[in-house]
Design a protein around this motif. Structure first.
Motif, PDB file in Angstrom:
ATOM      1  N   ARG A  17       0.848  -1.190   0.000  1.00  0.00           N
ATOM      2  CA  ARG A  17       0.000   0.000   0.000  1.00  0.00           C
ATOM      3  C   ARG A  17       0.882   1.238   0.000  1.00  0.00           C
ATOM      4  N   PRO A  18       0.378   2.337  -0.556  1.00  0.00           N
ATOM      5  CA  PRO A  18       1.170   3.575  -0.591  1.00  0.00           C
ATOM      6  C   PRO A  18       1.152   4.256   0.780  1.00  0.00           C
ATOM      7  N   ALA A  19       2.112   3.927   1.618  1.00  0.00           N
ATOM      8  CA  ALA A  19       2.090   4.352   3.027  1.00  0.00           C
ATOM      9  C   ALA A  19       2.113   5.871   3.191  1.00  0.00           C
ATOM     10  N   ARG A  20       2.967   6.561   2.456  1.00  0.00           N
ATOM     11  CA  ARG A  20       3.034   8.026   2.617  1.00  0.00           C
ATOM     12  C   ARG A  20       1.748   8.690   2.149  1.00  0.00           C
ATOM     13  N   THR A  21       1.274   8.283   0.999  1.00  0.00           N
ATOM     14  CA  THR A  21       0.021   8.850   0.478  1.00  0.00           C
ATOM     15  C   THR A  21      -1.111   8.583   1.448  1.00  0.00           C
ATOM     16  N   ARG A  22      -1.164   7.380   1.968  1.00  0.00           N
ATOM     17  CA  ARG A  22      -2.203   7.004   2.936  1.00  0.00           C
ATOM     18  C   ARG A  22      -2.103   7.865   4.193  1.00  0.00           C
ATOM     19  N   ALA A  23      -0.899   8.069   4.708  1.00  0.00           N
ATOM     20  CA  ALA A  23      -0.712   8.874   5.916  1.00  0.00           C
ATOM     21  C   ALA A  23      -1.171  10.315   5.677  1.00  0.00           C
ATOM     22  N   VAL A  24      -0.836  10.860   4.517  1.00  0.00           N
ATOM     23  CA  VAL A  24      -1.252  12.227   4.198  1.00  0.00           C
ATOM     24  C   VAL A  24      -2.777  12.311   4.111  1.00  0.00           C
ATOM     25  N   LEU A  25      -3.395  11.377   3.395  1.00  0.00           N
ATOM     26  CA  LEU A  25      -4.853  11.407   3.230  1.00  0.00           C
ATOM     27  C   LEU A  25      -5.589  11.241   4.560  1.00  0.00           C
ATOM     28  N   LEU A  26      -5.134  10.325   5.392  1.00  0.00           N
ATOM     29  CA  LEU A  26      -5.792  10.113   6.683  1.00  0.00           C
ATOM     30  C   LEU A  26      -5.606  11.318   7.608  1.00  0.00           C
ATOM     31  N   THR A  27      -4.421  11.909   7.592  1.00  0.00           N
ATOM     32  CA  THR A  27      -4.158  13.082   8.426  1.00  0.00           C
ATOM     33  C   THR A  27      -4.989  14.273   7.973  1.00  0.00           C
ATOM     34  N   VAL A  28      -4.984  14.524   6.674  1.00  0.00           N
ATOM     35  CA  VAL A  28      -5.761  15.657   6.148  1.00  0.00           C
ATOM     36  C   VAL A  28      -7.254  15.429   6.367  1.00  0.00           C
ATOM     37  N   GLY A  29      -7.724  14.202   6.160  1.00  0.00           N
ATOM     38  CA  GLY A  29      -9.142  13.907   6.370  1.00  0.00           C
ATOM     39  C   GLY A  29      -9.566  14.142   7.807  1.00  0.00           C
ATOM     40  N   THR A  30      -8.743  13.698   8.737  1.00  0.00           N
ATOM     41  CA  THR A  30      -9.050  13.888  10.160  1.00  0.00           C
ATOM     42  C   THR A  30      -9.015  15.371  10.528  1.00  0.00           C
ATOM     43  N   ALA A  31      -7.974  16.077  10.077  1.00  0.00           N
ATOM     44  CA  ALA A  31      -7.860  17.511  10.381  1.00  0.00           C
ATOM     45  C   ALA A  31      -9.021  18.293   9.761  1.00  0.00           C
ATOM     46  N   LEU A  32      -9.387  17.948   8.540  1.00  0.00           N
ATOM     47  CA  LEU A  32     -10.501  18.625   7.874  1.00  0.00           C
ATOM     48  C   LEU A  32     -11.800  18.420   8.651  1.00  0.00           C
ATOM     49  N   PHE A  33     -12.038  17.194   9.080  1.00  0.00           N
ATOM     50  CA  PHE A  33     -13.255  16.912   9.847  1.00  0.00           C
ATOM     51  C   PHE A  33     -13.282  17.731  11.137  1.00  0.00           C
ATOM     52  N   VAL A  34     -12.180  17.737  11.854  1.00  0.00           N
ATOM     53  CA  VAL A  34     -12.122  18.454  13.136  1.00  0.00           C
ATOM     54  C   VAL A  34     -12.309  19.957  12.931  1.00  0.00           C
TER      55      VAL A  34
END
Length: 156
Positions: A17-34
């Motif tokens: 799996r694309p670990a860096r891309t995944r980390a960026v997407l999950l971080t941005v998604g969480t920050a955006l939601f908050v």
């Protein structure tokens, strides 16, 4: 592991799996939601329905980013499970004729025994090209070793 010759096969099961891309997407998604939820909840001039719509919109946007972080390929003794954004497909090793990652490709493609080609979004050279190339080589080596190990599998 040498860059030109494949090293030992990875131990199965292995997940690509694309670990860096995944980390960026999950971080941005969480920050955006908050952030969007907090803005909606802290604005005094908004009514309850509008506040709920802010939270709902934030959840919807975060959900899209979480879906984009979903792709992976899981190789085990019997074959490969390819999980793309909204689809999942199980392939036997004999179904995989070739694993391709050509220069300029956005992700790996599998040439299948039914004459079709299937994208594997779990191996993509976007942010981490060297990692994607290593993963593509490992998946190619596994496919070649597993297909060749089974008697009666035709390789075109």
């Amino acid at each position: 592991m040498s860059e030109s010759t494949p090293g030992p096969l990875p131990a199965l099961p292995v997940t690509f799996r694309p670990a860096r891309t995944r980390a960026v997407l999950l971080t941005v998604g969480t920050a955006l939601f908050v952030v969007v939820s907090l803005v909606g909840l802290l604005l005094k001039q908004l009514g309850p329905g509008e506040r709920i719509s802010f939270v709902f919109t934030a959840a919807l946007l975060a959900g899209v980013l979480f879906l984009l972080a979903r792709p992976k390929a899981v190789a085990d003794e019997d074959g490969v499970t390819v999980v793309n954004i909204v689809s999942r497909r199980r392939l036997e090793w004999a179904q995989i004729l070739r694993v391709n990652l050509r220069p300029g490709d956005p992700w790996v493609f599998l040439d299948l025994s039914d004459g079709t080609s299937m994208p594997v979004l779990g191996i993509q050279p976007g942010i981490a090209k060297a990692r994607a190339v290593a993963d593509a080589r490992a998946l190619r080596a596994l496919a070649e070793a597993r297909s060749a190990a089974r008697p009666g599998t035709a390789r075109d």
